[in-house]
Each structure stands twice: as C-alpha cells, then as structure tokens.
Enzyme design. Sequence first.
Site, short mmCIF file in Angstrom:
data_model
loop_
_atom_site.label_atom_id
_atom_site.label_comp_id
_atom_site.label_asym_id
_atom_site.label_seq_id
_atom_site.Cartn_x
_atom_site.Cartn_y
_atom_site.Cartn_z
N PRO A 85 3.06 -1.28 6.32
CA PRO A 85 2.10 -1.77 5.32
C PRO A 85 0.75 -1.07 5.39
CG PRO A 85 3.30 -3.61 6.25
CD PRO A 85 3.71 -2.40 7.04
N CYS A 86 0.21 -0.76 4.20
CA CYS A 86 -1.04 0.00 4.12
C CYS A 86 -2.31 -0.84 3.98
CB CYS A 86 -0.98 1.02 2.99
SG CYS A 86 -0.80 0.28 1.34
N PRO A 87 -2.26 -2.12 3.55
CA PRO A 87 -3.51 -2.87 3.36
C PRO A 87 -4.47 -2.88 4.55
CG PRO A 87 -1.72 -4.07 2.33
CD PRO A 87 -1.09 -2.92 3.08
N PHE A 89 -5.49 -0.54 6.23
CA PHE A 89 -6.23 0.71 6.32
C PHE A 89 -6.76 1.22 4.98
CE2 PHE A 89 -2.59 0.70 9.30
CZ PHE A 89 -3.29 0.56 10.49
#
Length: 426
Positions: A85-87, A89
């Site tokens: 998951p990217c949220p 960063f």
Amino acid sequence: MTGQQLRVIEICAGAGGQSLGLERAGFEHELAVELDQNAVNTLLHNRPHWKVAHGDVADLNVWNPADYAPAEGRLPIDLLAGGVPCPPFTIAGKQLGATDERDLFAWAIEQVDVLRPRALLLENVRGLSLPRFAGYRQHVLDRLLEFGYVAEWKLLEAADYGVPQLRPRFVLVAMAAQEFAYFHWPEPAGQPPTVGEVLLPLMAANGWEGATSWAAKADDIAPTIVGGSKKHGGADLGPTRAKRAWAKLGVDAFGVHDTAPPYPASRPMTEYGPKLTCDMVARIQGWDDDEFRWSFTGRKTSVYRQIGNAFPPPVAKAIGVSIARALRHEGVPRNVGNDVDHDPVYRVLQGASSYLTSDQIIKRLDGRVDVAEVEKRIAMLGRDFFIEMQGEAETVAYRLGEFRAFRGQEDHIRHDEFGKNRSKVS
C-alpha cells in the site's frame, strides 16, 4: 543457467498489472495474495489456474511464508514481488510512514529472511524517495544486508517504457551479491505514444466524427492516473491540478463514462471534451489488445480503482526481464555494494553505543551537516523510529530506538487499526 522456469510469489497483487508484466518476463506465479475481493475476481477471471489467496497478506491464516521457504526437496522461490500500500508514503497524504496501519513495506522486508527468495521486487509511490523517508530507506537497505542481500532503490518513470502517462514509481530490487552483480536497471524504451495515438481507436469505436481532430489535440502523455481510495467518492481522474492537465488534452476528468462518444442527449459531452471509459484508462496504464491483454470484473467504480491503482504491465515486464537475466547470470557483471548513504544522521545514531549530542553527531560526520540539519533529520526520524533523549536544551543527546513499523509483532497497533478500517483499505 538459462532455460529454467522462474517462480514468483506476489503479495498485494491488485488486479494484475505487475502480475501480467512479470508473466510476460518469464515468471510463473506460485501464489498471488490480495486483500480486495474484486481484484481477486479479476485475477482468477484472467488466470483461473493461478493459486490466489484472498485476505490480509500479513495474516498467517491467509498464507504462511514459511510454507514456501527452501526445504528438503523444495527450491527457493525465485522472486518475491509486490506493490504494498502506498498511502503511508504518498505526497498528497499525511506521510505517516511507519505509523500508518496500512504500511506493509517493513513487514515485506522481514519476509525475505523467512522465504529466502533469490530476488525481491517492491514498488511504491515517488513519495518514498523523498528526504522525509531517508531513514526508513536506510533501515530497509541495512536490514536486507543483514539477510545477505544487496539492494538498490531507483525512481522509474512509466513513460520511459512505452506507457503514455506521467507515472513515477519508486522501485526496490534486492538479490544476493553474486546475482545482483548481473542486475542492470532496464534502459528507457524511447518516446511513448501520445494519449491521442493510444485512444483514437477507442474514441472512434462508436463512429464519433470528432475523434480524429480530438486525437490530434491530445498530443501529449497523460498525468498520473489516480485510482483513489475506498474512503472517497467514485471514479475520478484526480485532483484539480490533474483535471487541468486532462483538460489541455481535451478530456473531461470529472468522472468516467460508460461508453465512447457520441453521447446521448441525457448525458452530453461537456466543454472539456469526452470522458474516458475504464477501457481507455486501462490503455493509459499500459494494457492493450496484444501483449498485455487483460479483462476486469466488477462494477465501474471498482474496475476504475483496480486499473488506477495498478503497476503498469510494460514497466513490470521491463524490470522482470532485468531480474530474470540477473538470476540467469546473463550479461556483463558489475561491482556492487550497499554503499549508498540515504541518511547520514541515521547512520551515526544507528552505530552509536551511547547517547549523542548534535555537536557529537556533527563531529562524526566531519562537519557535513549543521545543527539545524541534525535537528531536522532527527525530527523526521522520530516519525518512523522511537528517539530516546536525555539532557535539556543545548545539551540534549539522542539515541536511536526501535523501528515503529509493523514487522509482524503480535502486539503492534496495526492489528486493531487494520481491523477497524479493513473495509476502507485500498
């Protein structure tokens, strides 16, 4: 060392962007793990013979990495890959990093020591490359080195690999030194096609007379496709700045349409131009009718998110080919080593056996930083690590404490937070 079948375990597989690219690079899926049921349905729709585990990737009841570790009669997995998951960063978010319950990057790194894959591939958003996460990146490299792996980070632009989109992704690749010596990052493939060139056949599919003139105006690559979050709204092509960029290309970015133009009177074209369909968004992400053919299942909003959150297949293929060549010792080897210093203050604190003041840190770095820089970096480190302090004011001294990130600890806050927010995790 040529000709052997390469096997991959893919975590946080999504709807198959990285999956398809790695398959085209010669990797056969041993297992794919994905949380979202709609994405799981898409994976199995396209590859019904794959073993796909549905659920939280960090839940041992969903899959146990130890079951795939090298053992008598069982060779190591060639590649552990994923787009965690990217949220935690993302530049547009709060950049909570290690304190975000969705952060699985550190957990994925720990699985390297369990699985002992021959190679690791993890990708994430550009935000992870910023100074805010310098200590986090350094910790990842150091941890992999402890496990016997050499690793490199690199910011790759999707447009360099034929994808008509401005989509930077921060990629980590790791292998044992004898394999990593043969790893070379893929070279750019040349100028990508424009949005108009890629989408003209789809825009003209229903006989829209303005398709050709529209395509001539759409003479650049697209802004980053934003998949969005389950927490917010439906299918939408991004924030205000992205909408302005789409408008210059003659695209109405306020939503996604069901069909190509011409449109019925009940839903006419706006002053901005036509809206994209999910099929068009998929083309912008690198799927096509030839090498990267793929179908998506579910309702429109879900399909849009599956596409928008994906890793473009052509980029995944390019990296996968480079990894496969390295594992087969093809090409010319190079000298390698984990000698990149992402955060010198982290380095000093990590190697210290006692508390250090700012002046002592500066001295150990030969004056390469000043007090303001030390304090700035410690403040950033304090968001991902526990920083222990003693003393007051000018005499305060620091010691680097435990990494805050979830790495599999049974008592970590991630368990409660993830459980409460599972339905909103994208």
